[in-house]
Write a protein that holds these residues in place. Structure first.
Motif: not given
Length: 386
Positions: A16, A18, A115, A119, A200, A253-254, A354
């Motif tokens: 991951e 950002q 934002q 994230q 998250d 989102r996770s 990403r």
């Protein structure tokens, strides 16, 4: 060189990064540190997370994956009394309430870059896709700032979606003409009511540590030998037990939560550089995965599939987020308009650059891709299929 199919999979949460704000490069590869301005590169290492001591085999089926989930009795989606609205609510992401810590970074046409603390994500309005060719659409206000949307289709089906005050989907069902309700997604609202800012849900989970080879976690369409391979792969259960039901927005989102679901990489579907258009000659490449979806939906009409859009690393981070989101939407539209996959069974999300498949800052076709996950066990109780 192609990846070794017997190697351990590399999960998105393990790579991951950002994006930085305002389209600049140099996003963080570590979680944001307390007190550090969001969107700035991390200068201090994050605290090490203790690794599990042993690998755990994946569940045998969806029911085994949800063995620890005991949702309370789910009331009918129409049970709560609402107040009919004279006109559709204002769904403009830029004007609706947002959780604490959520700020708009930039607008790209009908896409908005937001934002959430540390994230950066892209948001778009899926209603035009879901409501296309509907016989009727109406809305109701519910208590606690929620909204209920009802879509009536020509075949008599009703698609009913409840959103919370921030616009997140907390319930979606299909009611057939005989009155039967299929729960496509359901989350206990207490997980939303108890928090005022985005967290998250993957932070509550340990690092993923699964003892399976890469080929059992990622199916690359380039190496598919039979169209049935898509069905066999999509039918497979999550790779670990699901701790609770998540909202579709939480899954989007996770990375850690999405990692629970296996992934198909549609790496034979070609997108031109900077384009989200699927050429007519490419649409037929969706036939195999569309047939697999239809076969699964025949068994369980409540299946939900997440379509992920990705880009290469050329261009600004935030522009790539918007581009990747349009690519995911283009695939969803093709699956519905050409192959008759119901749009309510498809969710879309763009991730930009990403999660690069090939680690390079140069133009790379393999990074301009779309991926598909069957996220049903993450967002709906298995019993809803019965």
């Amino acid at each position: 060189m192609p990846a070794d199919p017997n190697a351990a999979p590399i999960f998105d949460s393990q790579k991951e990064t950002q994006p930085a704000v305002e389209g600049q490069k140099g996003g963080s590869t570590q979680p944001q540190q307390p007190g550090q301005p969001a969107g700035q590169p991390v200068t201090q290492p994050a605290q090490p997370v203790q690794q599990p001591t042993e690998k755990v085999p994946p569940p045998k089926d969806d029911k085994a994956a949800q063995v620890t989930i005991q949702p309370e009795k789910i009331a009918p989606v129409t049970e709560e009394k609402g107040t009919r609205l004279e006109r559709a609510p204002d769904f403009d992401i830029r004007r609706r309430p947002r959780p604490e810590g959520a700020d708009i970074v930039k607008n790209y046409g009908d896409r908005t870059i937001i934002q959430f603390n540390n994230q950066i994500i892209v948001e778009s309005n899926d209603r035009p896709r879901i409501t296309r060719d509907a016989q009727d659409v109406y809305y109701e206000d519910l208590p606690r700032g929620r909204t209920r949307e009802t879509i009536v289709r020509d075949n008599g089906n009703q698609i009913i979606t409840i959103r919370n005050r921030n616009g997140d989907i907390i319930r979606r069902s299909r009611i057939t003409p005989d009155g039967r309700e299929y729960v496509l997604s359901y989350v206990d609202e207490r997980y939303y009511e108890d928090i005022s800012e985005w967290r998250d849900p993957g932070d509550e989970l340990p690092p993923i540590y699964i003892d399976i080879p890469r080929r059992e976690y990622i199916l690359e369409s380039e190496y598919v030998q039979s169209p049935d391979d898509y069905y066999v792969f999509l039918e497979r259960p999550p790779v670990e037990k699901v701790k609770r039901l998540y909202s579709i927005d939480e899954v989007k989102r996770s990375a850690r939560v999405r990692d629970i679901a296996r992934r198909i990489d549609l790496d034979t579907l070609n997108f031109e550089f900077g384009s989200a258009t699927i050429p007519e000659s490419e649409v037929e490449k969706l036939q195999g995965v569309a047939d697999a979806m239809q076969k699964l939906l025949a068994k369980n009409p409540a299946e939900t599939f997440l379509i992920e859009g990705h880009t290469d690393a050329v261009g600004s981070d935030v522009a790539n987020l918007a581009l990747s989101d349009r690519r995911a939407e283009a695939v969803a539209n093709a699956l519905s308009s050409v192959f008759d996959v119901p749009p309510e069974n498809l969710s879309t999300q763009g991730y930009g650059e990403r999660y690069l498949k090939v680690k390079t800052q140069k133009p790379e076709r393999e990074n301009r891709r779309v991926a598909i996950r069957r996220i049903t066990p993450l967002v709906a109780p298995v019993a809803s299929a019965k």
